[in-house]
Design a protein around this motif. Structure first.
Motif, PDB file in Angstrom:
ATOM      1  N   ALA A 175       0.832  -1.206   0.000  1.00 23.39           N
ATOM      2  CA  ALA A 175       0.000   0.000   0.000  1.00 23.39           C
ATOM      3  C   ALA A 175       0.863   1.250   0.000  1.00 23.39           C
ATOM      4  O   ALA A 175       0.611   2.205  -0.761  1.00 23.39           O
ATOM      5  N   ALA A 176       1.900   1.276   0.832  1.00 20.62           N
ATOM      6  CA  ALA A 176       2.790   2.440   0.873  1.00 20.62           C
ATOM      7  C   ALA A 176       3.507   2.611  -0.456  1.00 20.62           C
ATOM      8  O   ALA A 176       3.698   3.735  -0.948  1.00 20.62           O
ATOM      9  N   GLY A 177       3.897   1.482  -1.069  1.00 19.62           N
ATOM     10  CA  GLY A 177       4.567   1.542  -2.364  1.00 19.62           C
ATOM     11  C   GLY A 177       3.674   2.103  -3.463  1.00 19.62           C
ATOM     12  O   GLY A 177       4.125   2.894  -4.309  1.00 19.62           O
ATOM     13  N   VAL A 258      12.400   4.402   5.465  1.00 18.82           N
ATOM     14  CA  VAL A 258      12.211   4.401   4.013  1.00 18.82           C
ATOM     15  C   VAL A 258      10.740   4.242   3.658  1.00 18.82           C
ATOM     16  O   VAL A 258      10.191   4.971   2.818  1.00 18.82           O
ATOM     17  N   ILE A 259      10.058   3.277   4.324  1.00 24.34           N
ATOM     18  CA  ILE A 259       8.652   2.999   4.008  1.00 24.34           C
ATOM     19  C   ILE A 259       7.761   4.210   4.295  1.00 24.34           C
ATOM     20  O   ILE A 259       6.783   4.457   3.588  1.00 24.34           O
ATOM     21  N   ILE A 260       8.112   4.992   5.300  1.00 21.58           N
ATOM     22  CA  ILE A 260       7.291   6.153   5.674  1.00 21.58           C
ATOM     23  C   ILE A 260       7.703   7.403   4.908  1.00 21.58           C
ATOM     24  O   ILE A 260       6.865   8.117   4.342  1.00 21.58           O
ATOM     25  N   LEU A 261       9.002   7.682   4.852  1.00 22.94           N
ATOM     26  CA  LEU A 261       9.466   8.961   4.323  1.00 22.94           C
ATOM     27  C   LEU A 261       9.301   9.066   2.802  1.00 22.94           C
ATOM     28  O   LEU A 261       8.917  10.127   2.290  1.00 22.94           O
ATOM     29  N   VAL A 262       9.556   7.984   2.075  1.00 23.11           N
ATOM     30  CA  VAL A 262       9.441   8.049   0.606  1.00 23.11           C
ATOM     31  C   VAL A 262       8.009   8.389   0.179  1.00 23.11           C
ATOM     32  O   VAL A 262       7.805   9.292  -0.644  1.00 23.11           O
ATOM     33  N   VAL A 265       7.279  12.115   0.841  1.00 28.30           N
ATOM     34  CA  VAL A 265       7.873  12.965  -0.198  1.00 28.30           C
ATOM     35  C   VAL A 265       7.008  12.934  -1.452  1.00 28.30           C
ATOM     36  O   VAL A 265       6.717  13.983  -2.061  1.00 28.30           O
ATOM     37  N   ALA A 266       6.561  11.728  -1.835  1.00 24.87           N
ATOM     38  CA  ALA A 266       5.735  11.586  -3.041  1.00 24.87           C
ATOM     39  C   ALA A 266       4.408  12.335  -2.900  1.00 24.87           C
ATOM     40  O   ALA A 266       3.948  12.997  -3.843  1.00 24.87           O
ATOM     41  N   ILE A 267       3.788  12.239  -1.729  1.00 25.82           N
ATOM     42  CA  ILE A 267       2.513  12.929  -1.486  1.00 25.82           C
ATOM     43  C   ILE A 267       2.709  14.445  -1.547  1.00 25.82           C
ATOM     44  O   ILE A 267       1.907  15.178  -2.133  1.00 25.82           O
ATOM     45  N   THR A 268       3.796  14.931  -0.944  1.00 28.60           N
ATOM     46  CA  THR A 268       4.085  16.366  -0.953  1.00 28.60           C
ATOM     47  C   THR A 268       4.241  16.894  -2.373  1.00 28.60           C
ATOM     48  O   THR A 268       3.744  17.969  -2.718  1.00 28.60           O
ATOM     49  N   MET A 269       4.918  16.118  -3.201  1.00 27.06           N
ATOM     50  CA  MET A 269       5.143  16.539  -4.581  1.00 27.06           C
ATOM     51  C   MET A 269       3.923  16.319  -5.476  1.00 27.06           C
ATOM     52  O   MET A 269       3.713  17.036  -6.447  1.00 27.06           O
TER      53      MET A 269
END
Length: 466
Positions: A175-177, A258-262, A265-269
């Motif tokens: 889901a996170a991926g 990694v699972i949380i921060l990536v 970042v994607a959501i912010t962008m």
């Protein structure tokens, strides 16, 4: 002289009229890592806790979590060294009691108890939002149901739970991926937005996120990856704890970051505009980036991840209560009840004692739970850092253990930073936590300290001391 602890002597144990019970060593580093990662529950943290950070920090959310993760490296070093020196199911309180004294250990136990009682219902209440594509439920009722289900699962054998939580963990990582891939594929802004420090204010205008807001948000950012400490709680059930505790702590922190921060970042962008990002409705963003079927799939994976987190947190929390009873923290009748082991080797009374109140906490105001948890986690890490600063004195200097780099600079800097973060928290949350800590200190002064020969005795399994 500091009133520190040591393993219970034979005559003291006999005077207490019972010998400490030991948990079974039944899991290796892989099983421990799966259980610990599930307690960090990266996906449910991403979908339940991070949206609140988006609401207050906007585009500075990823930066705040990144800073918090860097601080957690120092915290993880402290946990790894202390966890291999004192591999006890008592976790923080066993480590701090042994290194910094009984009162410090008692206070860290109270803070850890606050965390372990509050965090599961905080996460569990997010279930309703992600079951919405299938069924509409009241968040408090859904959270209470998850807590009761997790309590039942927590009564099973730990090895069985490692497999259950491992399967759920795979789903939440997927889901996170998916969120990360979709967010990057629909980027509306560049990497520079991660440091633009903007948030939509209550008036609908764009506000600037100040440095003080980031510092205040670090208490929650520390909570985001907090579950790596579960490896220490499981140290009595890990095979070869001297080696596997440190491996599990450090690997879990790296993977969960990694699972949380990536995805953050994607959501912010990828958020269509600043207002959408500040709103923090990740499910709606996923649906907008793809379609309703993908949105439903991600939501159901998150719901399973939350259930998974509940199971592991109940397992962890019951071990804390079990260890406190075994170490004589309460009047003897209470100790006898909480230290009982069931047919599967789990502390079943302690499991019920943390699961049922957790279900009731689902009906408490969520903001209060978040605030008290942030203060408690920061205070707990502060005391652990103090213990790490004292970990190489006396006989502990020569005890075989994993040793952190840059000691003593690492714990000294960590103590200073955490103290400053605490000073920037809201007064009401500091008062709530401080009041509970004051009451615990009174219990220590009136009950535990006068009975120091038979109460609050840290016991370390003999095979862990070799």
């Amino acid at each position: 002289m500091t009133d520190t602890l040591r393993p219970v002597a034979t005559d003291v144990a006999e005077a207490a009229d019972s010998s400490p019970q030991k948990l079974k060593r039944s899991i290796g580093v892989v099983g421990g890592t799966l259980l610990t990662l599930s307690c960090v529950t990266p996906a449910s943290t991403l979908f339940v806790v991070v949206p609140d950070l988006f609401g207050s920090l906007g585009t500075a959310t990823a930066l705040t979590i990144a800073i918090g993760s860097l601080l957690c490296i120092a915290v993880a070093f402290c946990y790894s060294e202390l966890g291999t020196l004192i591999p006890s199911a008592g976790g923080e309180y066993a480590m701090v009691s042994t290194m910094a004294g009984r009162l410090a250990g008692w206070l860290v136990f109270v803070l850890s108890l606050l965390v372990v009682m509050i965090v599961p219902p905080v996460i569990a209440m997010g279930t309703a939002d992600y079951l919405a594509p299938v069924v509409h439920l009241d968040p408090s009722i859904a959270g209470a149901g998850v807590m009761l289900l997790a309590t039942l699962a927590g009564l099973l054998d730990l090895r069985a739970n490692a497999w259950i939580t491992g399967i759920f963990l795979v789903l939440e990582v997927i889901a996170a991926g998916v969120v990360a891939v979709l967010g990057f594929a629909h980027s509306e802004r560049g990497l520079g937005s991660l440091t633009s420090m903007q948030v939509t204010g209550s008036n609908g205008h764009t506000d600037t996120v100040t440095a003080m807001l980031v510092v205040s948000g670090l208490a929650i950012a520390l909570f985001v990856t907090q579950g790596f400490s579960t490896a220490v709680y499981l140290s009595e059930e890990l095979e070869h704890p001297r080696r596997n505790v440190a491996r599990t702590v450090l690997a879990t922190l790296a993977i969960s970051t990694v699972i949380i921060l990536v995805p953050v970042v994607a959501i912010t962008m990828g958020a269509s505009d600043l207002a959408t990002l500040t709103g923090g409705d990740i499910s709606s963003m996923v649906t907008a980036w793809s379609n309703s079927a993908v949105g439903t799939f991600v939501s159901l994976c998150v719901a399973l991840a939350i259930i998974n987190a509940g199971i592991v947190m109940v397992i962890q929390n019951s071990r804390v209560l079990f260890a406190s009873a075994r170490d004589k923290a309460w009047p003897q009748p209470v100790n006898n009840v909480f230290s009982k082991l069931g047919r599967f080797g789990s502390p079943w009374v302690a499991t019920l004692a943390v699961g049922v109140p957790g279900a009731l906490l689902c009906f408490v105001n969520l903001d209060t739970l978040y605030g008290v948890t942030g203060v408690s986690v920061t205070g707990m890490y502060l005391l652990v850092a103090v213990a790490a600063l004292l970990s190489r004195r006396g006989t502990h200097k020569h005890t075989p253990a994993w040793r952190m780099p840059l000691w003593p600079a690492m714990p000294i800097v960590l103590i200073a930073v955490l103290a400053y973060i605490l000073s920037q928290q809201e007064t009401s949350y500091l008062l709530w936590t401080g009041g509970i800590t004051a009451a615990a200190t009174l219990y220590w002064a009136l009950y535990l300290r006068p009975r120091r020969e038979t109460r609050w005795l840290v016991s370390i399994p003999e095979d862990a001391q070799a």
